[in-house]
Motif scaffolding. Structure first.
Motif, PDB file in Angstrom:
ATOM      1  N   GLY A  30      21.417 -27.038 -12.145  1.00 20.95           N
ATOM      2  CA  GLY A  30      20.285 -27.240 -11.244  1.00 20.95           C
ATOM      3  C   GLY A  30      20.017 -26.094 -10.289  1.00 20.95           C
ATOM      4  N   ARG A  31      20.928 -25.148 -10.234  1.00 23.74           N
ATOM      5  CA  ARG A  31      20.765 -24.054  -9.267  1.00 23.74           C
ATOM      6  C   ARG A  31      20.584 -22.718  -9.986  1.00 23.74           C
ATOM      7  NH1 ARG A  31      21.497 -25.644  -3.520  1.00 23.74           N
ATOM      8  NH2 ARG A  31      22.359 -27.730  -3.665  1.00 23.74           N
ATOM      9  N   ILE A  32      20.009 -21.776  -9.257  1.00 22.61           N
ATOM     10  CA  ILE A  32      19.862 -20.423  -9.792  1.00 22.61           C
ATOM     11  C   ILE A  32      21.223 -19.738  -9.727  1.00 22.61           C
ATOM     12  CG2 ILE A  32      18.783 -18.171  -9.389  1.00 22.61           C
ATOM     13  CD1 ILE A  32      16.420 -19.822  -8.070  1.00 22.61           C
ATOM     14  N   VAL A  33      21.642 -19.137 -10.856  1.00 27.39           N
ATOM     15  CA  VAL A  33      22.925 -18.423 -10.827  1.00 27.39           C
ATOM     16  C   VAL A  33      22.754 -16.909 -10.865  1.00 27.39           C
ATOM     17  CG1 VAL A  33      24.444 -20.238 -11.687  1.00 27.39           C
ATOM     18  CG2 VAL A  33      23.218 -18.805 -13.333  1.00 27.39           C
ATOM     19  N   SER A  34      21.623 -16.455 -11.415  1.00 28.32           N
ATOM     20  CA  SER A  34      21.458 -15.014 -11.477  1.00 28.32           C
ATOM     21  C   SER A  34      19.989 -14.642 -11.621  1.00 28.32           C
ATOM     22  CB  SER A  34      22.265 -14.460 -12.665  1.00 28.32           C
ATOM     23  OG  SER A  34      22.278 -13.059 -12.614  1.00 28.32           O
ATOM     24  N   VAL A  35      19.599 -13.538 -11.011  1.00 32.86           N
ATOM     25  CA  VAL A  35      18.230 -13.032 -11.072  1.00 32.86           C
ATOM     26  C   VAL A  35      18.341 -11.538 -11.317  1.00 32.86           C
ATOM     27  CG1 VAL A  35      16.025 -12.837  -9.831  1.00 32.86           C
ATOM     28  CG2 VAL A  35      17.609 -14.677  -9.235  1.00 32.86           C
ATOM     29  N   ARG A 458      17.264 -23.973   0.431  1.00 33.59           N
ATOM     30  CA  ARG A 458      17.362 -24.545  -0.918  1.00 33.59           C
ATOM     31  C   ARG A 458      16.150 -24.270  -1.786  1.00 33.59           C
ATOM     32  NH1 ARG A 458      18.176 -28.815   2.545  1.00 33.59           N
ATOM     33  NH2 ARG A 458      16.298 -29.922   1.911  1.00 33.59           N
ATOM     34  N   LEU A 459      14.986 -24.039  -1.163  1.00 31.77           N
ATOM     35  CA  LEU A 459      13.717 -23.980  -1.894  1.00 31.77           C
ATOM     36  C   LEU A 459      12.889 -22.779  -1.476  1.00 31.77           C
ATOM     37  CD1 LEU A 459      12.286 -27.592  -1.253  1.00 31.77           C
ATOM     38  CD2 LEU A 459      13.455 -26.824  -3.295  1.00 31.77           C
ATOM     39  N   GLY A 460      11.836 -22.512  -2.266  1.00 31.94           N
ATOM     40  CA  GLY A 460      10.781 -21.629  -1.790  1.00 31.94           C
ATOM     41  C   GLY A 460      10.880 -20.178  -2.211  1.00 31.94           C
ATOM     42  N   SER A 461      12.041 -19.759  -2.750  1.00 28.48           N
ATOM     43  CA  SER A 461      12.141 -18.391  -3.273  1.00 28.48           C
ATOM     44  C   SER A 461      13.131 -18.416  -4.434  1.00 28.48           C
ATOM     45  CB  SER A 461      12.606 -17.421  -2.181  1.00 28.48           C
ATOM     46  OG  SER A 461      13.866 -17.811  -1.681  1.00 28.48           O
ATOM     47  N   ILE A 462      13.127 -17.333  -5.207  1.00 23.63           N
ATOM     48  CA  ILE A 462      14.001 -17.288  -6.378  1.00 23.63           C
ATOM     49  C   ILE A 462      15.217 -16.429  -6.039  1.00 23.63           C
ATOM     50  CG2 ILE A 462      14.154 -16.653  -8.822  1.00 23.63           C
ATOM     51  CD1 ILE A 462      11.159 -17.310  -9.066  1.00 23.63           C
ATOM     52  N   GLU A 463      16.275 -17.086  -5.600  1.00 24.94           N
ATOM     53  CA  GLU A 463      17.507 -16.400  -5.189  1.00 24.94           C
ATOM     54  C   GLU A 463      18.695 -17.220  -5.648  1.00 24.94           C
ATOM     55  OE1 GLU A 463      17.372 -14.816  -0.936  1.00 24.94           O
ATOM     56  OE2 GLU A 463      15.800 -16.341  -0.896  1.00 24.94           O
ATOM     57  N   GLU A 465      21.770 -19.521  -5.903  1.00 20.98           N
ATOM     58  CA  GLU A 465      22.194 -20.710  -5.161  1.00 20.98           C
ATOM     59  C   GLU A 465      21.058 -21.627  -4.727  1.00 20.98           C
ATOM     60  OE1 GLU A 465      25.332 -20.041  -2.229  1.00 20.98           O
ATOM     61  OE2 GLU A 465      26.107 -18.502  -3.591  1.00 20.98           O
ATOM     62  N   LYS A 466      19.828 -21.133  -4.776  1.00 18.29           N
ATOM     63  CA  LYS A 466      18.725 -22.065  -4.487  1.00 18.29           C
ATOM     64  C   LYS A 466      18.466 -22.931  -5.724  1.00 18.29           C
ATOM     65  CE  LYS A 466      16.100 -20.151  -0.701  1.00 18.29           C
ATOM     66  NZ  LYS A 466      14.768 -19.850  -0.175  1.00 18.29           N
ATOM     67  N   TYR A 467      17.732 -24.043  -5.523  1.00 16.60           N
ATOM     68  CA  TYR A 467      17.354 -24.895  -6.648  1.00 16.60           C
ATOM     69  C   TYR A 467      16.556 -24.081  -7.670  1.00 16.60           C
ATOM     70  CZ  TYR A 467      18.452 -29.108  -3.907  1.00 16.60           C
ATOM     71  OH  TYR A 467      19.071 -30.094  -3.178  1.00 16.60           O
ATOM     72  N   ALA A 468      16.811 -24.362  -8.943  1.00 15.47           N
ATOM     73  CA  ALA A 468      16.106 -23.658 -10.014  1.00 15.47           C
ATOM     74  C   ALA A 468      14.748 -24.322 -10.261  1.00 15.47           C
ATOM     75  CB  ALA A 468      16.956 -23.656 -11.280  1.00 15.47           C
ATOM     76  N   ASP A 469      13.848 -24.151  -9.309  1.00 14.44           N
ATOM     77  CA  ASP A 469      12.498 -24.720  -9.380  1.00 14.44           C
ATOM     78  C   ASP A 469      11.512 -23.566  -9.573  1.00 14.44           C
ATOM     79  OD1 ASP A 469      13.882 -26.989  -8.651  1.00 14.44           O
ATOM     80  OD2 ASP A 469      12.871 -27.277  -6.721  1.00 14.44           O
ATOM     81  N   PHE A 470      10.836 -23.563 -10.722  1.00 18.27           N
ATOM     82  CA  PHE A 470       9.936 -22.449 -11.028  1.00 18.27           C
ATOM     83  C   PHE A 470       8.611 -22.934 -11.577  1.00 18.27           C
ATOM     84  CE2 PHE A 470      14.242 -21.344 -12.787  1.00 18.27           C
ATOM     85  CZ  PHE A 470      14.681 -20.599 -11.707  1.00 18.27           C
ATOM     86  N   VAL A 471       7.619 -22.033 -11.495  1.00 13.34           N
ATOM     87  CA  VAL A 471       6.388 -22.249 -12.232  1.00 13.34           C
ATOM     88  C   VAL A 471       6.111 -20.970 -13.029  1.00 13.34           C
ATOM     89  CG1 VAL A 471       5.040 -21.612 -10.181  1.00 13.34           C
ATOM     90  CG2 VAL A 471       3.932 -22.818 -12.038  1.00 13.34           C
ATOM     91  N   VAL A 472       5.732 -21.155 -14.297  1.00 16.73           N
ATOM     92  CA  VAL A 472       5.403 -20.018 -15.162  1.00 16.73           C
ATOM     93  C   VAL A 472       3.890 -19.997 -15.349  1.00 16.73           C
ATOM     94  CG1 VAL A 472       5.702 -18.986 -17.455  1.00 16.73           C
ATOM     95  CG2 VAL A 472       7.614 -20.207 -16.376  1.00 16.73           C
ATOM     96  N   LEU A 473       3.286 -18.843 -15.052  1.00 19.06           N
ATOM     97  CA  LEU A 473       1.825 -18.713 -15.108  1.00 19.06           C
ATOM     98  C   LEU A 473       1.412 -17.761 -16.224  1.00 19.06           C
ATOM     99  CD1 LEU A 473       1.239 -18.187 -11.260  1.00 19.06           C
ATOM    100  CD2 LEU A 473       1.177 -20.348 -12.549  1.00 19.06           C
ATOM    101  N   ASP A 474       0.220 -17.987 -16.769  1.00 18.25           N
ATOM    102  CA  ASP A 474      -0.229 -17.096 -17.847  1.00 18.25           C
ATOM    103  C   ASP A 474      -0.895 -15.827 -17.313  1.00 18.25           C
ATOM    104  OD1 ASP A 474      -2.770 -17.869 -17.089  1.00 18.25           O
ATOM    105  OD2 ASP A 474      -3.442 -18.340 -19.122  1.00 18.25           O
ATOM    106  N   VAL A 493      12.072 -27.888 -12.819  1.00 18.01           N
ATOM    107  CA  VAL A 493      12.707 -28.417 -11.602  1.00 18.01           C
ATOM    108  C   VAL A 493      14.199 -28.540 -11.855  1.00 18.01           C
ATOM    109  CG1 VAL A 493      12.848 -30.301  -9.931  1.00 18.01           C
ATOM    110  CG2 VAL A 493      10.639 -29.713 -10.944  1.00 18.01           C
ATOM    111  N   GLY A 494      14.992 -27.957 -10.993  1.00 18.41           N
ATOM    112  CA  GLY A 494      16.444 -28.036 -11.123  1.00 18.41           C
ATOM    113  C   GLY A 494      16.931 -27.572 -12.497  1.00 18.41           C
ATOM    114  N   GLY A 495      16.288 -26.527 -13.026  1.00 16.29           N
ATOM    115  CA  GLY A 495      16.699 -25.951 -14.311  1.00 16.29           C
ATOM    116  C   GLY A 495      16.236 -26.729 -15.530  1.00 16.29           C
ATOM    117  N   THR A 496      15.483 -27.807 -15.339  1.00 20.68           N
ATOM    118  CA  THR A 496      14.974 -28.607 -16.458  1.00 20.68           C
ATOM    119  C   THR A 496      13.462 -28.411 -16.569  1.00 20.68           C
ATOM    120  OG1 THR A 496      16.679 -30.274 -16.090  1.00 20.68           O
ATOM    121  CG2 THR A 496      14.748 -30.968 -17.339  1.00 20.68           C
TER     122      THR A 496
END
Ligand SMILES: [Zn+2]
Length: 500
Positions: A30-35, A458-463, A465-474, A493-496
């Motif tokens: 559920g969390r970001i481990v690497s960027v 926990r939220l709002g940026s891609i770093e 340990e934060k939650y793995a919540d993303f949006v992919v845009l075209d 959301v949370g890597g899912t």
């Protein structure tokens, strides 16, 4: 040996909002481990890792919509959709379709009589849909509803007279304001239908890239349904539940405090109203309306607001107060300036004085605003009519708030729920003091909301340990002249992956 990731997004353009851009991001538990670069992250791919090749697509932190009404959004999706109907008959057809699908109440949302001759739907119209089941058609602003004879027979006594339209002594079926509260209590959709509303709204949110919402609940049954969905693991959107001020004692007695909860469901703020809206000329202004008498109304007068903020503050809760006109905003900012806690929030703040902007900055008051409302700030828009040109130009001053360092969170108020539309409005606003650059606008819809919800860790940026919540845009909002044309391709959301 390094443990494999659950999800790797590779070969994209990852806008982290935390400094450097990246090509890839990996999540585990559920969390970001690497960027980082794709070549650096490929070693995290194991046999069970979900790998998404982005082919250059853009990844942003999931959007945080800081002001929503999810049950209402779901209701509008599930019940008859009357928006866009160009005649009363078209509305009646759609209501008849809905009647055939359900038992009990027949509900429709979003009609706009300006699309035909300007007359509201009446009981005569709606009696054509049914003479033995209650039928309700809400106008798009939800401040007016039309009902059939069954509803009038059943509830007629309970509606306050001044909000029931009559013609030569007979109710026409048109109801306003307080009469709608009576209607809301009578309709009671029941747990199964509420579940359907919330799950439908959740799906809608994910389709628009929204991973977190700050939701306002009126109905205790909605709060209960959220808890049930969280318990069964069906809640994928992260929800911050904000309760109405009339429930403050109950919230206290239940031992709830701001930020208490789970990864998906937390207690938020206590919501109150200082004034009304510009549409109905009930927002409280320091100078009269441009197209009508008076300066609007107080929903809660300033002394009571101050007392309420003190009670909320003492209860260790965050306050969120709806204030739209400049005099209402002044009163709320003044009340917050006396509080012990910081990060109390003002909702909407469509018109605010320079003094309130400075005080909000000094006291750390969050402005939770709707960039989509800038659609009314164009020539001949609603603001022009109600406020006149000078005040229209000063409305929703996001650029000025940014410059003054006021914490700014964006939300949609579900009008419509669509962060990319809001970002497009903020980046193309007519006045410099209203405008943000793309990074600032995206930030207000991600980190800004996270901060407003005490979740910036926990939220709002891609770093990591934060939650793995993303949006992919075209496409990239930094490259499009109209970000509203960009499509959301995937929401995580949370890597899912919750939507694609
Ligand atoms: Zn709202």
């Amino acid at each position: 040996m390094t443990e494999a990731a659950d999800l790797v997004l590779r070969n994209g353009r990852v806008r982290t909002l935390a400094g450097d851009a990246a090509e890839a991001v990996a999540a585990r538990d559920g969390r970001i481990v690497s960027v980082g670069r794709t070549s650096e992250l490929d070693f995290l791919v194991g046999v069970e890792t979900t790998v998404v090749d982005l082919d250059g697509r853009v990844v942003l932190p999931g959007f945080v919509d800081a002001h929503t009404h999810m049950d209402l959004l779901g209701k509008q999706q599930v019940e008859a959709d009357l928006s866009g109907a160009t005649s009363p008959d078209e509305c009646l057809d759609r209501l008849a379709d809905r009647r055939a699908e359900t038992d009990g109440w027949v509900l429709g949302f979003g009609y706009d009589e300006s699309r035909w001759d300007g007359g509201y739907l009446t009981r005569d119209h709606l009696d054509d849909v049914s003479t033995d089941r209650p039928v309700v058609a809400y106008r798009e602003d939800l401040h007016l509803a039309s009902v059939n004879s069954v509803v009038l027979d059943r509830l007629g006594e309970e509606f306050p007279d001044e909000y029931v339209e009559t013609e030569s002594g007979t109710a026409t079926g048109v109801l306003r304001e307080d009469a709608l509260s009576v209607l809301r209590e009578a309709i009671d959709p029941g747990p199964e239908r509420i579940r359907e509303y919330l799950l439908t709204a959740q799906e809608y949110a994910h389709r628009h890239g929204v991973t977190s919402v700050h939701d306002i609940v009126r109905d205790p049954a909605v709060a209960r349904t959220y808890r049930e969905l969280d318990r069964t693991g069906e809640l994928t959107v992260r929800v911050r539940l904000n309760y109405l001020a009339e429930n403050l004692d109950a919230v206290r007695e239940a031992g709830l405090v701001t930020n208490h909860g789970t990864e998906h469901l937390r207690t938020g703020a206590i919501k109150a109203f200082a004034d009304g809206s510009f549409g109905s000329r009930t927002a409280r202004l320091s100078e009269p309306y441009a197209d009508g008498e008076g300066r609007g109304e107080w929903t809660t007068p300033p002394e009571e607001l101050a007392a309420l903020v003190e009670r909320v503050d003492d209860a260790d809760m965050q306050a969120m107060i709806h204030a739209i006109g400049d005099e209402a905003v002044d009163a709320v900012v003044d009340a917050y300036a006396e509080a012990d806690r910081r990060r109390h929030r003002i909702e909407h703040a469509e018109l605010l004085s320079e003094e309130s902007i400075r005080t909000a900055a000094e006291e750390g008051v969050v402005v939770s605003a709707q960039p989509n409302f800038l659609k009314w700030a164009r020539d001949d828009g609603l603001y022009d009519k109600r406020l006149g040109e000078q005040r229209r130009r000063r409305s929703n001053p996001f650029g000025r708030l940014r410059e003054a360092d006021v914490p700014l969170a964006f939300g949609s108020d579900c009008m419509p729920m669509d962060p990319l539309f809001g970002i497009a409005q903020a980046t193309t606003a007519p006045e410099k003091r209203q405008r943000l650059d793309t990074t600032e606008a995206v930030r207000a819809y991600t980190l800004g909301g996270a901060y407003a919800g005490f979740a910036e860790d926990r939220l709002g940026s891609i770093e990591p340990e934060k939650y793995a919540d993303f949006v992919v845009l075209d496409g990239s909002p930094w490259e499009y002249t109209d970000p509203a044309e960009i499509a959301v391709e995937m929401t995580v959301v949370g890597g899912t992956i919750v939507s694609e």
